[in-house]
Design an enzyme around this catalytic site. Structure first.
Site, PDB file in Angstrom:
ATOM      1  N   SER A 241       0.829  -1.215   0.000  1.00  0.00           N
ATOM      2  CA  SER A 241       0.000   0.000   0.000  1.00  0.00           C
ATOM      3  C   SER A 241       0.859   1.260   0.000  1.00  0.00           C
ATOM      4  O   SER A 241       0.568   2.229  -0.719  1.00  0.00           O
ATOM      5  CB  SER A 241      -0.963   0.009   1.187  1.00  0.00           C
ATOM      6  N   HIS A 271      -1.890  -8.875   1.968  1.00  0.00           N
ATOM      7  CA  HIS A 271      -1.572  -7.607   2.647  1.00  0.00           C
ATOM      8  C   HIS A 271      -2.737  -7.288   3.600  1.00  0.00           C
ATOM      9  O   HIS A 271      -3.066  -8.099   4.464  1.00  0.00           O
ATOM     10  CB  HIS A 271      -1.322  -6.536   1.576  1.00  0.00           C
ATOM     11  N   HIS A 318       5.815 -12.664   7.450  1.00  0.00           N
ATOM     12  CA  HIS A 318       6.067 -11.294   6.997  1.00  0.00           C
ATOM     13  C   HIS A 318       7.274 -11.276   6.072  1.00  0.00           C
ATOM     14  O   HIS A 318       8.196 -12.079   6.239  1.00  0.00           O
ATOM     15  CB  HIS A 318       6.314 -10.354   8.189  1.00  0.00           C
ATOM     16  N   ARG A 327       3.021  -4.630  16.735  1.00  0.00           N
ATOM     17  CA  ARG A 327       1.623  -4.185  16.582  1.00  0.00           C
ATOM     18  C   ARG A 327       0.676  -5.272  17.100  1.00  0.00           C
ATOM     19  O   ARG A 327      -0.389  -4.991  17.628  1.00  0.00           O
ATOM     20  CB  ARG A 327       1.330  -3.841  15.112  1.00  0.00           C
ATOM     21  N   ASP A 373      -2.283  -8.348  11.620  1.00  0.00           N
ATOM     22  CA  ASP A 373      -3.634  -8.788  11.263  1.00  0.00           C
ATOM     23  C   ASP A 373      -4.115  -9.985  12.081  1.00  0.00           C
ATOM     24  O   ASP A 373      -5.298 -10.300  12.089  1.00  0.00           O
ATOM     25  CB  ASP A 373      -3.680  -9.135   9.769  1.00  0.00           C
TER      26      ASP A 373
HETATM   27  N1  CMX Z   1       1.163 -19.814   6.027  1.00  0.00           N
HETATM   28  C1  CMX Z   1       1.611 -20.753   5.152  1.00  0.00           C
HETATM   29  N2  CMX Z   1       2.685 -20.603   4.354  1.00  0.00           N
HETATM   30  C2  CMX Z   1       3.370 -19.471   4.479  1.00  0.00           C
HETATM   31  C3  CMX Z   1       3.005 -18.458   5.389  1.00  0.00           C
HETATM   32  C4  CMX Z   1       1.848 -18.665   6.173  1.00  0.00           C
HETATM   33  N3  CMX Z   1       1.386 -17.742   7.019  1.00  0.00           N
HETATM   34  N4  CMX Z   1       3.884 -17.444   5.284  1.00  0.00           N
HETATM   35  C5  CMX Z   1       4.769 -17.796   4.320  1.00  0.00           C
HETATM   36  N5  CMX Z   1       4.452 -19.007   3.834  1.00  0.00           N
HETATM   37  C6  CMX Z   1       5.094 -19.730   2.735  1.00  0.00           C
HETATM   38  C7  CMX Z   1       5.002 -18.883   1.458  1.00  0.00           C
HETATM   39  O1  CMX Z   1       3.719 -19.003   0.869  1.00  0.00           O
HETATM   40  C8  CMX Z   1       6.123 -19.440   0.642  1.00  0.00           C
HETATM   41  O2  CMX Z   1       5.695 -20.679   0.125  1.00  0.00           O
HETATM   42  P1  CMX Z   1       6.124 -21.150  -1.387  1.00  0.00           P
HETATM   43  O3  CMX Z   1       7.627 -21.166  -1.382  1.00  0.00           O
HETATM   44  O4  CMX Z   1       5.490 -22.486  -1.505  1.00  0.00           O
HETATM   45  O5  CMX Z   1       5.566 -20.118  -2.320  1.00  0.00           O
HETATM   46  C9  CMX Z   1       7.192 -19.723   1.712  1.00  0.00           C
HETATM   47  O6  CMX Z   1       6.479 -19.849   2.961  1.00  0.00           O
HETATM   48  C10 CMX Z   1       8.229 -18.636   1.843  1.00  0.00           C
HETATM   49  O7  CMX Z   1       7.576 -17.415   2.068  1.00  0.00           O
HETATM   50  P2  CMX Z   1       8.268 -16.272   2.955  1.00  0.00           P
HETATM   51  O8  CMX Z   1       9.510 -15.856   2.268  1.00  0.00           O
HETATM   52  O9  CMX Z   1       8.360 -16.705   4.365  1.00  0.00           O
HETATM   53  O10 CMX Z   1       7.155 -15.104   2.925  1.00  0.00           O
HETATM   54  P3  CMX Z   1       6.966 -13.965   1.825  1.00  0.00           P
HETATM   55  O11 CMX Z   1       7.887 -12.841   2.140  1.00  0.00           O
HETATM   56  O12 CMX Z   1       7.020 -14.518   0.453  1.00  0.00           O
HETATM   57  O13 CMX Z   1       5.454 -13.529   2.084  1.00  0.00           O
HETATM   58  C11 CMX Z   1       3.573 -12.985   3.459  1.00  0.00           C
HETATM   59  C12 CMX Z   1       5.083 -12.780   3.226  1.00  0.00           C
HETATM   60  C13 CMX Z   1       3.123 -12.030   4.547  1.00  0.00           C
HETATM   61  C14 CMX Z   1       2.830 -12.636   2.165  1.00  0.00           C
HETATM   62  C15 CMX Z   1       3.330 -14.448   3.854  1.00  0.00           C
HETATM   63  O14 CMX Z   1       3.990 -14.713   5.085  1.00  0.00           O
HETATM   64  C16 CMX Z   1       1.866 -14.819   3.961  1.00  0.00           C
HETATM   65  O15 CMX Z   1       1.259 -15.186   2.950  1.00  0.00           O
HETATM   66  N6  CMX Z   1       1.238 -14.694   5.178  1.00  0.00           N
HETATM   67  C17 CMX Z   1      -0.186 -14.913   5.354  1.00  0.00           C
HETATM   68  C18 CMX Z   1      -0.977 -13.699   4.867  1.00  0.00           C
HETATM   69  C19 CMX Z   1      -0.819 -12.538   5.826  1.00  0.00           C
HETATM   70  O16 CMX Z   1      -0.956 -12.647   7.035  1.00  0.00           O
HETATM   71  N7  CMX Z   1      -0.572 -11.336   5.260  1.00  0.00           N
HETATM   72  C20 CMX Z   1      -0.528 -10.085   6.052  1.00  0.00           C
HETATM   73  C21 CMX Z   1       0.874  -9.486   6.169  1.00  0.00           C
HETATM   74  C22 CMX Z   1       0.837  -8.189   6.954  1.00  0.00           C
HETATM   75  C23 CMX Z   1       0.149  -7.112   6.171  1.00  0.00           C
HETATM   76  O17 CMX Z   1       0.631  -6.725   5.100  1.00  0.00           O
HETATM   77  O18 CMX Z   1      -0.935  -6.658   6.586  1.00  0.00           O
END
Ligand code: CMX
Length: 441
Positions: A241, A271, A318, A327, A373
Site C-alpha cells: 500500500s 496484505h 512477513h 503491533r 492482522d
Molecule cells: N502460512 C503458510 N505458508 C506461508 C506463510 C503462512 N502464514 N507465510 C509464508 N508461507 C510460505 C510462502 O507461501 C512461501 O511458500 P512457497 O515457497 O510455496 O511459495 C514460503 O512460505 C516462503 O515465504 P516467505 O519468504 O516466508 O514469505 P513472503 O515474504 O514470500 O510472504 C507474506 C510474506 C506475509 C505474504 C506471507 O507470510 C503470507 O502469505 N502470510 C499470510 C498472509 C498474511 O498474514 N498477510 C498479512 C501481512 C501483513 C500485512 O501486510 O498486513
C-alpha cells in the site's frame, strides 16, 4: 477462448519450471548489485527507496521517526481521560518529525473537523453499488469520486512551478484524511446498518468520531480506534500500500489517485485483507469443530488441514519482520486490559502458542510469527463488529496517515518518477550464456 487459455497454461508451466531450474543454478548470480533470485522473487531485501516517516527493523519491528509503539503510547498526547495515543499525534510526528504538544494535536483535530465535509456525489457513488459489493470496493470508489476536489490537479492544469507542488499535495492530503472517517462510516452503515447514518460529532477527535459515526459508543471502543489508527498508520515504504501510493504519486498523480491505488493494494489477502481472512478462518474453524473454545490440539489439527489444502495461515509471516510484530503485542496488551476473558481473544492467543512451531517445521517459512492482522479482528468482534469484510477499510483509514505524510515528503524533496529496470527471461538466458548484455550489469 479455451484454446488460447490452454496454450497459455502450457507456456506458463514450462516457463515456471525453467525459471525454477535457472534460479537453482544461477540464483545468487548478480546483475549489478542485485541477485537473480531477488529479481524473480519480489525484490526482497533490495534497498531502493526513501521513506522518511518510519523504519522497520526485522528483529524489533516498526519505529516511527525513531519511536517504538510502547514509546509512542507513553509520549503522544491522549484524549481526555484516555490512555491510548491520538492518531493526530502520529500524523504530526511522521509529517514534522517531532513529538507534538497537546496544542498541536488539538489544532489537527479542529483542522480535520473543519475539512471533513464530503460532497454529496461521493455518497451517490457509494449508493450506486449493490449491497453485495465488498466494502473496500465502495471505499476505493468513494476516494476516486473525491478526486474532483483535488487542489493539486486543478493547480497543475493551470500551470505551477515544481517547487510549489508539495503545498498542494499537503492541502489535498489534509482534506482527504479529514474526510475518510465519514466515508468509511458511510460504507459501514450503508452495507450493514440498514443505510441509517450517524452525523459526525463536532466535539470528537478524528478516531473517536469514526467510532461514533459507525455507531459504537463504548468509551473503550474509542480507545481501541485510537490505538488501531495509530499502529496501522505506517510500516516503512516497501509494503504494497505504501509503495503503490508512492509509485503512483511519483508520476504526479494527485493524492486521491495515489491513495486509491495504494488502497487497491491493501485490499489483497496477502496484505491488508489478511485482517478479514484471520477472523473468517477462526469463525470457520469454530464452526467446523463445533466449539467457541477450540483446544490447542484442535487448533493444531485445523492449521495442518489449512496448510494441506494449499492455503496460507492468515495473520502469520512477513516479508521483512522476523519476530512477533509489536503491533500484535500492542493489541494483545489491549486485550489483556479490556477483555482478558473473551473466548475469541483467548483463541487468538492460543493460536499464537500453536502456529509458530508448525510453520517453523515446514522449513520454508522465513517468519513463523504473527503480524498485525492476527489480532485486530478479535478485538473488533468483542465490541460487536462481526462484519469482517469491513476490517480492511479501517486499516485503510489508518494507512492514509503514513502514506500521505510520505507523499508530502516525496514532493517536498522533489523525488523523481519511479522507474526501475526490468528484464525478460530470454535476456537473462542469453546473458548467462555470455551472448548478450544486461543493462546495469
Ligand atoms: N502460512 C503458510 N505458508 C506461508 C506463510 C503462512 N502464514 N507465510 C509464508 N508461507 C510460505 C510462502 O507461501 C512461501 O511458500 P512457497 O515457497 O510455496 O511459495 C514460503 O512460505 C516462503 O515465504 P516467505 O519468504 O516466508 O514469505 P513472503 O515474504 O514470500 O510472504 C507474506 C510474506 C506475509 C505474504 C506471507 O507470510 C503470507 O502469505 N502470510 C499470510 C498472509 C498474511 O498474514 N498477510 C498479512 C501481512 C501483513 C500485512 O501486510 O498486513
Amino acid at each position: 477462448m479455451e484454446v488460447i487459455k490452454e496454450r497459455f497454461k502450457a507456456k506458463a508451466e514450462a516457463a515456471g519450471a525453467e525459471i525454477k531450474d535457472l534460479l537453482k543454478e544461477h540464483g545468487s548470480k548478480k546483475i549489478g548489485e542485485v541477485s537473480l533470485s531477488q529479481i524473480y522473487q519480489g525484490m526482497r531485501g533490495i534497498t531502493g527507496m526513501v521513506t522518511e516517516t518510519s523504519l522497520l527493523d526485522p528483529q524489533e519491528g516498526i519505529r516511527f521517526r525513531g519511536y517504538s509503539i510502547p514509546e509512542l503510547q507513553e509520549k503522544l498526547p491522549k484524549a481526555k481521560g484516555g490512555s491510548e495515543p491520538l492518531p493526530e499525534g502520529i500524523f504530526y510526528l511522521m509529517l514534522v518529525g517531532e513529538i507534538p504538544t497537546e496544542e498541536d494535536v488539538q489544532l489537527l483535530t479542529s483542522v480535520w473537523q473543519r475539512r471533513s465535509h464530503v460532497p454529496n456525489h461521493v455518497f451517490d457513488v457509494i449508493d450506486a453499488f449493490p449491497l453485495s459489493a465488498h466494502p473496500m470496493t465502495m471505499f476505493v470508489a468513494a476516494i476516486m469520486a473525491m478526486q474532483t476536489e483535488s487542489h493539486f490537479s486543478r493547480a497543475y492544469a493551470k500551470g505551477i512551478n515544481k517547487k510549489d507542488y508539495w503545498g498542494y499535495i499537503f492541502e489535498d492530503s489534509m482534506d482527504l484524511i479529514a474526510r475518510l472517517p465519514r466515508v468509511a462510516a458511510y460504507v459501514y452503515r450503508r452495507k450493514y446498518k440498514n443505510n441509517e447514518h450517524i452525523q459526525p460529532d463536532g466535539l470528537l477527535d478524528w478516531a473517536g468520531n469514526l467510532a461514533h459515526m459507525m455507531g459504537y459508543e463504548d468509551p473503550s471502543f474509542f480507545e481501541l480506534m485510537r490505538l488501531y489508527m495509530t499502529i496501522h498508520a505506517d510500516h516503512e515504504g516497501g509494503n504494497v500500500s505504501a509503495h503503490t501510493t508512492h509509485l503512483v504519486g511519483s508520476s504526479l498523480s494527485d493524492p486521491y489517485l495515489s491513495f486509491a491505488a495504494g488502497m487497491n493494494g491493501l485490499a489483497g489477502p496477502l496484505h491488508g485483507l489478511a485482517n478479514q481472512e484471520v477472523i473468517k478462518w477462526i469463525f470457520e474453524m469454530r464452526e467446523a469443530l463445533n466449539t467457541a473454545k477450540p483446544t490447542p490440539e484442535q487448533i493444531a489439527d485445523y492449521v495442518n488441514s489449512t496448510l494441506a489444502s494449499g492455503k496460507v495461515v492468515p495473520g502469520y509471516g512477513h516479508a521483512v519482520l522476523r519476530k512477533t510484530d509489536p503491533r500484535f503485542t500492542a493489541q494483545m496488551e489491549f486485550g489483556k486490559k479490556h477483555m482478558p476473558n473473551d473466548p475469541l481473544v483467548q483463541t487468538v492467543w492460543n493460536i499464537y502458542d500453536t502456529v509458530p512451531p508448525i510453520l517453523t517445521a515446514l522449513g520454508k517459512v522465513k517468519n513463523p510469527w504473527p503480524n498485525v492482522d492476527a489480532h485486530s479482528g478479535a478485538l473488533l468482534v468483542h465490541y460487536g463488529m462481526n462484519e469482517y469484510e469491513f476490517y480492511t477499510v479501517l486499516f485503510g483509514v489508518s494507512r492514509a496517515l503514513g502514506v500521505l505524510a510520505s507523499l508530502c515528503w516525496d514532493r517536498a524533496l522533489g523525488f523523481a518518477i519511479e522507474r526501475p529496470k526490468s528484464v525478460t527471461t530470454d535476456s537473462v538466458k542469453a546473458w548467462l550464456k555470455g551472448e548478450g548484455e544486461i543493462w546495469g550489469d
